[in-house]
Scaffold this motif. Sequence first.
Motif, PDB file in Angstrom:
ATOM      1  N   ALA A   1       1.165   9.947  -4.057  1.00  0.00           N
ATOM      2  CA  ALA A   1       1.698   9.032  -5.068  1.00  0.00           C
ATOM      3  C   ALA A   1       1.849   7.621  -4.519  1.00  0.00           C
ATOM      4  O   ALA A   1       2.869   6.961  -4.706  1.00  0.00           O
ATOM      5  CB  ALA A   1       3.042   9.544  -5.603  1.00  0.00           C
TER       6      ALA A   1
ATOM      7  N   HIS B   1       0.312   5.236  -5.665  1.00  0.00           N
ATOM      8  CA  HIS B   1       0.421   4.498  -6.919  1.00  0.00           C
ATOM      9  C   HIS B   1       0.749   5.489  -8.033  1.00  0.00           C
ATOM     10  O   HIS B   1       0.410   6.670  -7.948  1.00  0.00           O
ATOM     11  CB  HIS B   1      -0.886   3.771  -7.250  1.00  0.00           C
ATOM     12  N   LYS B   2       1.416   5.011  -9.079  1.00  0.00           N
ATOM     13  CA  LYS B   2       1.740   5.847 -10.227  1.00  0.00           C
ATOM     14  C   LYS B   2       0.593   5.767 -11.223  1.00  0.00           C
ATOM     15  O   LYS B   2       0.726   5.189 -12.304  1.00  0.00           O
ATOM     16  CB  LYS B   2       3.050   5.379 -10.862  1.00  0.00           C
TER      17      LYS B   2
ATOM     18  N   ASP C   1      -1.141   1.063 -12.250  1.00  0.00           N
ATOM     19  CA  ASP C   1       0.289   0.854 -12.490  1.00  0.00           C
ATOM     20  C   ASP C   1       0.692  -0.609 -12.364  1.00  0.00           C
ATOM     21  O   ASP C   1       1.862  -0.927 -12.203  1.00  0.00           O
ATOM     22  CB  ASP C   1       1.109   1.705 -11.521  1.00  0.00           C
TER      23      ASP C   1
END
Length: 353
Positions: free
Chosen positions: A255, A257-258, A279
Amino acid sequence: GADPASGSEIVVASQLGGKVCVWFRLDPMLIEKGMSVATEDEPVTTTRENTKYVRPHAEFSINAATGTTLAIRPPTLGNYYTKKENDIIVAVGCANGAVILCKTGILAARPGGENAGSSSAVIGDSSSSVGESINVLSKSTPGEIVATVGGGHACVMSLAFHPTIPNSFAVGRKDGTIDVYSSANNGGYNDLSFRRMHRLVHSSFPIRALSFSKPDGALLFAGDDDGNLYSYDASCNNEHTHMSAPVKLVACALAAHKGWIMNLTPFPDGRRVATCGSDRSARVWDCGMGLASGTPVHSFEGAHDGLVWGVDCGSVVRASGGGIGAGRVSGGDRVKLISCGNDGVMQVFSCGE
């Protein structure tokens, strides 16, 4: 700032449907010496609505290409192909999983080559005379295919050439696999025979972001659509002319990045890597324990209004005592990061701390 070691500029762009355009711009330092580009037809510059459009020096179409994945083979690599044929080579990805390597019709730099100083001198060669007209077009047909590699697999989403090992590159695919190809024979176009050396299967999501670390390609970074950032140790290959030595996963930032990791770029110091994602953020990671812990060194949240499509970094290069070509990366406080987003904005960040 001016980079005395940068040389001339090559820009290659692709469109959906496989059309590829190539532009060449002479090193400003050579322009100051009175040199010019000798081409059969000078690129036409037109202006519409205060925007300047320059016709490409070369353009061609690869019918099988998706038009979304393209990489330039580093012209600075030794044993380019042959002394007689030294086109800049581009690789384009295809929906059927193949990577097509083709000539651009533009000459590559070969410092100290046999033709240095003549009308067909290598691009930006230091021995070129003042006021010389430098030929940038080769005798090849733009788009002439050199090799087709790796067909019959998932669609190609990303490509990355190794910065020091000739004719070696990694391919990120839609099914999450990463294939590493290499050719042990660097003697000439007709002798190129690529083999898949490694298949990395740690992800099951599309790999949109892929790059080897700078300056030696000791690490291979990959980012997937699940937001995970992978780091592979490829340093065992640095003493080889192909990538037959092991490539092992050493760290993974879950994770990171979301959402999708859209792009990534290694820093020139070899210690950090920057990523950007869907994101709306851009982040900088330490290649060591920072990546393993999942904690970024810098995080620029909300950098753009929408997807952050691309990220890149550079640093001021100063000429040392060796003059031109002896530049070195300056202190970390001069390093800048640039990102481009779906909002049409380009952001510049300082990453020196």
